[in-house]
Write a protein that holds these residues in place. Structure first.
Motif, PDB file in Angstrom:
ATOM      1  N   SER A 123       1.014  -1.332  -0.312  1.00 56.78           N
ATOM      2  CA  SER A 123      -0.006  -0.232   0.028  1.00 56.78           C
ATOM      3  C   SER A 123       1.050   1.257  -0.415  1.00 56.78           C
ATOM      4  N   SER A 124       2.049   1.194  -0.339  1.00 62.77           N
ATOM      5  CA  SER A 124       3.445   2.217   0.120  1.00 62.77           C
ATOM      6  C   SER A 124       4.178   2.522  -1.275  1.00 62.77           C
ATOM      7  N   TYR A 125       4.250   3.490  -1.370  1.00 65.57           N
ATOM      8  CA  TYR A 125       4.921   3.795  -2.270  1.00 65.57           C
ATOM      9  C   TYR A 125       6.707   2.894  -1.675  1.00 65.57           C
ATOM     10  N   LYS A 126       7.306   2.514  -0.147  1.00 65.58           N
ATOM     11  CA  LYS A 126       8.040   2.662  -0.053  1.00 65.58           C
ATOM     12  C   LYS A 126       8.286   1.260  -0.345  1.00 65.58           C
ATOM     13  N   ASP A 127       7.312   0.420  -0.927  1.00 61.80           N
ATOM     14  CA  ASP A 127       7.615  -1.114  -0.936  1.00 61.80           C
ATOM     15  C   ASP A 127       7.870  -1.287  -2.490  1.00 61.80           C
ATOM     16  N   LEU A 128       7.783  -0.263  -2.987  1.00 57.52           N
ATOM     17  CA  LEU A 128       8.632   0.100  -4.857  1.00 57.52           C
ATOM     18  C   LEU A 128       9.475   0.726  -4.670  1.00 57.52           C
ATOM     19  N   PRO A 129      10.448   0.090  -5.722  1.00 60.50           N
ATOM     20  CA  PRO A 129      10.043  -0.966  -7.193  1.00 60.50           C
ATOM     21  C   PRO A 129      10.005  -2.372  -6.626  1.00 60.50           C
ATOM     22  N   LEU A 130       8.850  -3.311  -7.384  1.00 59.35           N
ATOM     23  CA  LEU A 130       8.922  -4.454  -6.942  1.00 59.35           C
ATOM     24  C   LEU A 130       8.921  -5.316  -8.241  1.00 59.35           C
ATOM     25  N   THR A 131      10.244  -5.927  -8.687  1.00 63.67           N
ATOM     26  CA  THR A 131       9.588  -7.364  -9.381  1.00 63.67           C
ATOM     27  C   THR A 131       9.245  -8.030  -9.536  1.00 63.67           C
ATOM     28  N   MET A 132       8.258  -9.892  -9.698  1.00 63.80           N
ATOM     29  CA  MET A 132       8.349 -10.591  -9.323  1.00 63.80           C
ATOM     30  C   MET A 132       7.894 -11.562 -10.776  1.00 63.80           C
ATOM     31  N   TYR A 133       8.400 -12.547 -10.544  1.00 61.18           N
ATOM     32  CA  TYR A 133       8.158 -13.344 -11.595  1.00 61.18           C
ATOM     33  C   TYR A 133       8.150 -14.631 -11.738  1.00 61.18           C
ATOM     34  N   GLN A 134       7.624 -15.937 -11.911  1.00 61.47           N
ATOM     35  CA  GLN A 134       6.965 -17.482 -11.981  1.00 61.47           C
ATOM     36  C   GLN A 134       7.412 -17.657 -13.268  1.00 61.47           C
ATOM     37  N   ILE A 135       8.014 -18.577 -13.466  1.00 58.97           N
ATOM     38  CA  ILE A 135       7.947 -19.851 -13.988  1.00 58.97           C
ATOM     39  C   ILE A 135       7.601 -21.160 -14.002  1.00 58.97           C
ATOM     40  N   GLN A 136       6.263 -22.002 -15.002  1.00 62.31           N
ATOM     41  CA  GLN A 136       5.085 -22.259 -14.492  1.00 62.31           C
ATOM     42  C   GLN A 136       3.996 -22.373 -16.051  1.00 62.31           C
ATOM     43  N   TRP A 137       3.578 -24.160 -16.121  1.00 60.14           N
ATOM     44  CA  TRP A 137       3.094 -24.124 -16.923  1.00 60.14           C
ATOM     45  C   TRP A 137       1.664 -23.375 -17.012  1.00 60.14           C
ATOM     46  N   LYS A 138       1.719 -23.120 -18.361  1.00 58.47           N
ATOM     47  CA  LYS A 138       0.954 -22.344 -19.117  1.00 58.47           C
ATOM     48  C   LYS A 138      -0.246 -23.463 -20.473  1.00 58.47           C
ATOM     49  N   PHE A 139      -1.105 -22.083 -20.391  1.00 62.53           N
ATOM     50  CA  PHE A 139      -2.419 -23.369 -21.583  1.00 62.53           C
ATOM     51  C   PHE A 139      -2.299 -22.251 -22.394  1.00 62.53           C
ATOM     52  N   ARG A 140      -2.499 -22.849 -23.715  1.00 59.65           N
ATOM     53  CA  ARG A 140      -3.680 -22.234 -24.643  1.00 59.65           C
ATOM     54  C   ARG A 140      -4.233 -22.700 -25.337  1.00 59.65           C
ATOM     55  N   ASP A 141      -5.843 -23.257 -25.724  1.00 57.82           N
ATOM     56  CA  ASP A 141      -6.418 -23.909 -26.336  1.00 57.82           C
ATOM     57  C   ASP A 141      -6.212 -23.833 -27.738  1.00 57.82           C
ATOM     58  N   GLU A 142      -4.607 -24.297 -27.971  1.00 55.02           N
ATOM     59  CA  GLU A 142      -4.921 -23.619 -29.599  1.00 55.02           C
ATOM     60  C   GLU A 142      -5.735 -24.487 -30.465  1.00 55.02           C
ATOM     61  N   ILE A 143      -6.437 -24.180 -32.018  1.00 56.97           N
ATOM     62  CA  ILE A 143      -7.097 -24.548 -32.956  1.00 56.97           C
ATOM     63  C   ILE A 143      -6.672 -25.573 -33.290  1.00 56.97           C
ATOM     64  N   ARG A 144      -5.294 -25.272 -33.974  1.00 60.89           N
ATOM     65  CA  ARG A 144      -4.689 -26.222 -34.382  1.00 60.89           C
ATOM     66  C   ARG A 144      -3.145 -26.023 -34.356  1.00 60.89           C
ATOM     67  N   PRO A 145      -2.738 -26.591 -33.085  1.00 62.25           N
ATOM     68  CA  PRO A 145      -1.290 -26.956 -32.384  1.00 62.25           C
ATOM     69  C   PRO A 145      -0.040 -27.989 -33.329  1.00 62.25           C
ATOM     70  N   ARG A 146       0.514 -27.078 -33.361  1.00 63.00           N
ATOM     71  CA  ARG A 146       1.720 -27.943 -34.304  1.00 63.00           C
ATOM     72  C   ARG A 146       3.249 -27.446 -34.171  1.00 63.00           C
ATOM     73  N   PHE A 147       3.941 -27.761 -34.731  1.00 63.72           N
ATOM     74  CA  PHE A 147       5.617 -27.448 -34.797  1.00 63.72           C
ATOM     75  C   PHE A 147       5.829 -28.040 -33.452  1.00 63.72           C
ATOM     76  N   GLY A 148       5.386 -29.484 -32.966  1.00 64.21           N
ATOM     77  CA  GLY A 148       5.869 -30.004 -32.053  1.00 64.21           C
ATOM     78  C   GLY A 148       5.669 -28.624 -31.060  1.00 64.21           C
ATOM     79  N   VAL A 149       6.732 -28.795 -29.919  1.00 61.10           N
ATOM     80  CA  VAL A 149       6.731 -27.655 -28.351  1.00 61.10           C
ATOM     81  C   VAL A 149       7.077 -26.132 -28.984  1.00 61.10           C
TER      82      VAL A 149
END
Lengths: 450, 450
Positions: A123-149
């Motif tokens: 809630s305070s500007y004092k806690d900024l800057p902040l950058t968080m990240y993850q590496i995680q599985w995602k899903f996109r329901d492509e209509i025509r998945p192709r080209f392997g990974v």
């Protein structure tokens, strides 16, 4: 690792369904196996490379001061209704109903959830800057998945999010990501060029895509050939330095380089003709500054120094971790198979025993294996009773950058053969010299962890 | 890491929804945040511990000769129809329909998919024995998720699968897993007792659950108190040795120890009365031998030495990676917060600056931080301008096993204070001595990677 104890189901035939070389080679080298359309199992060799790439991304993100965490793969639809993207996203979002009939989704990206975590705790500007990240599985329901990974439905992605008090600070975060990405891709042996792009469903005006040039790329790209001369190298960067990050951003993005979405023929024509290039590129990452789009919609504010509530400025930043395997192979292979860059190779060297069962050859191979392991390297020792030709073909296919060939004839002269997968050149030397040379080669290519 | 730059949203209030201490402490220490019922984000501190536990599991599985790989979270329903489990599994299986109306599911376990990978690639007994495993997100649509990560819906699990030619070989794999699990849990500072259990929906006759004794455990357990005297210690094991693995299995499973599912009052009464114990336990792992259940149903066969096709003998073996955080906290905390065992602590030591802004104290803290990092340790330096009491309370809550307290008074005498979180005991010593002592403490607790 002994090949006789490993699970490496290489294929002799080229699978008919694979249209591009990286997909073919990943299947043939026993790295992946499709389990449903656009959904793959990562067999041991593929998983090893995936994990190396993941760890390089972690190391470089942490170096840039970004904080790792992890969000779930399934999210409630409610947050996505707040931002308006639940309806806007379309059929690529995999929508799920749980046993209590609640609307859920398999997350394709996580702006909403990270914004919710932020607004609940900061809630305070004092806690900024902040950058968080993850590496995680995602899903996109492509209509025509192709080209392997390269265009799968379930994929592994690094997604990072910055929270800043002002546009100026958020642009520093943007530049910091750009710099860290340059370093990340180079460690993987890739040249990924930042190009001006379109922001798509994430939103915002400022965005660069990182593209690896390859004939099989899905995007048409236009660039000044001078951009391909730029390398990041081993510069030491202070990621807190606004000036340093901005200078590198300018160095790498001032020359013309755009995808077809943002291509401008008139501007392109100002590039000297002999340096104008049209090619195809594979997208391996993208960075965005989108200001207060999500913080406005979701009420993510902080008190500034004057006690006034202001919405935070945000951006998001992605690296396609699983897709990078395909991109690296597209950029680095020959007719015999993959050629892994040293930074991501699943094993550091192959050991080929030309006469399995010969006491001297077996002992020499075991000694080499032991010496490499003691030096912190991972050899793959082909200890099968196979013809030399078959062993060489497997090593070439799976693409380890260095091979040590051990046979009774050489051992009589006290030598083994060290062969570069990339150049095909071989050199005879004492086993100890081969180990020493590999230690030297890999000194700059250490990745932490499993 | 500097606390001023970290994201550690500790809570002063105890969240009302949390019924057990590990759930309360994980929320209060800013380790997790619920995003939907039974689904959590792993905030930076929680993610760090999760990753450490994951890496310990990887290291011990690889040491036992098991091969890491990874299967997708979503699978096609077809394979589960082959085994008959698609209909049998019930409402805890999250069923999903994709845009092409294909039946999918979020995998709660992966016997079917790994059996499919096996049967597609292995056809000879010469490729056995083979054990592959993954650490991957799973989903069980619990009707009433509770107790935080202990009984969540989306959870992180290690699941391994062995393929062997005979029952005898498969029982060696079973014993090998039992041994590797004993070692794994001990590295995490846990005593997990293998107890005879019921096999549930996995199937098979031979199964042991690993249980951590804790008042909040979901299972009632009955055991001979002599089992709690057993420790694995630093034995060197040859995981290929049938005899060694079997001897350890017998040592750890002969004395009475059963869950209520398999409890037998008559047999229990043969234990001397003063050693009979009834308690509660948290399940943190389970191993199964189920023979040819899946290989029969799915046609996973190999040619034996006589050229005859025979179904492979299998087992599966799980460790509840995300649930382990809860189990460790249940077993190791006090009224002030968590007490992390050295093997899994997110940071190796906290540095508390009693007078932030004092040039000498700041310099001493920075020097300590630098020296610990140079030694390969990760300190968390509380560099905020807060009262000492608040800093101590935070350190106690998040449970780092060691704290170095630095203040102007001590520095005048050339000393800092090293405090054990577990005993509360403090010792004054020179900063260099504190660093040396921490290096010594952690010499046996190194975990690879991020």
């Amino acid at each position: 690792m002994r090949l006789s104890r490993y699970f490496l189901p290489v294929l002799k035939e080229t699978p008919a369904e694979a249209q591009i070389v990286s997909h073919r080679l990943m299947l043939r080298a026993g790295m992946i196996k499709q389990s449903a359309a656009g959904i793959y199992s990562w067999l041991p060799l593929g998983f090893k490379v995936l994990r190396k790439i993941e760890n390089i991304v972690h190391e470089e993100q942490i170096r840039a001061g970004h904080i790792p965490m992890q969000m779930p793969t399934l999210q409630s639809a409610d947050l996505w209704r707040e931002s308006g993207r639940y309806d806007a996203y379309g059929e690529e979002m995999l929508r799920i109903t749980d046993r209590h009939d609640r609307d859920m989704l398999y997350t394709p990206t996580a702006e909403e959830l990270i914004t919710d975590i932020f607004r609940s705790n900061v809630s305070s500007y004092k806690d900024l800057p902040l950058t968080m990240y993850q590496i995680q599985w995602k899903f996109r329901d492509e209509i025509r998945p192709r080209f392997g990974v390269m265009r799968g439905r379930e994929f592994y992605m690094k997604d990072g999010y910055n929270f800043d008090l002002s546009k100026e600070d958020a642009l520093h975060a943007y530049n910091r990501h750009l710099v860290s990405y340059l370093r990340t891709y180079e460690r993987m042996g890739l040249q990924a060029i930042p190009m001006r792009a379109d922001s798509g469903p994430i939103g915002g005006d400022d965005t660069h895509e990182f593209l690896v040039l390859a004939e099989t790329g899905e995007s048409e790209v236009f660039y000044d050939s001078a951009v391909t001369d730029l390398t990041f190298g081993d510069r030491e960067i202070d990621y807190d330095s606004v000036d340093q990050c901005q200078a590198i951003m300018e160095e790498f993005t001032t020359k013309y380089a755009r995808t077809d979405e943002t291509h401008d023929e008139a501007v392109f024509n100002e590039v000297p003709e002999e340096r104008r290039r049209t090619a195809r590129g594979i997208e391996v990452g993208q960075i965005f500054y989108f200001g207060t789009k999500y913080s406005d919609a979701m009420g993510a504010t902080v008190q500034d120094a004057d006690g006034k509530k202001v919405p935070v400025h945000m951006g998001s930043h992605g690296i396609g971790v699983s897709r990078l395997l395909g991109a690296i192979i597209e950029a680095s292979h020959d007719e015999n198979g993959i050629i892994w860059p040293e930074g991501v190779t699943p094993f550091h060297a192959g050991i080929v025993n030309l006469k399995q069962g010969d006491a001297e050859a077996d002992a020499a191979c075991e000694a080499l294996e032991k010496a490499l392991i003691a030096a912190g390297l991972e050899p793959l020792y082909d200890d099968r009773k196979e013809r030399a030709g078959g062993k060489f073909a497997t090593m070439d296919l799976i693409g380890l950058p260095w091979r040590i060939t051990v046979g009774p004839r050489g051992l009589k002269n006290g030598v083994v053969e060290l062969t570069s997968r990339r150049t095909g050149e071989s050199e005879e030397m004492a086993p100890e010299a081969a180990v020493a040379k590999l230690i030297e080669i890999y000194a700059d290519h250490r990745v932490s962890g499993l």
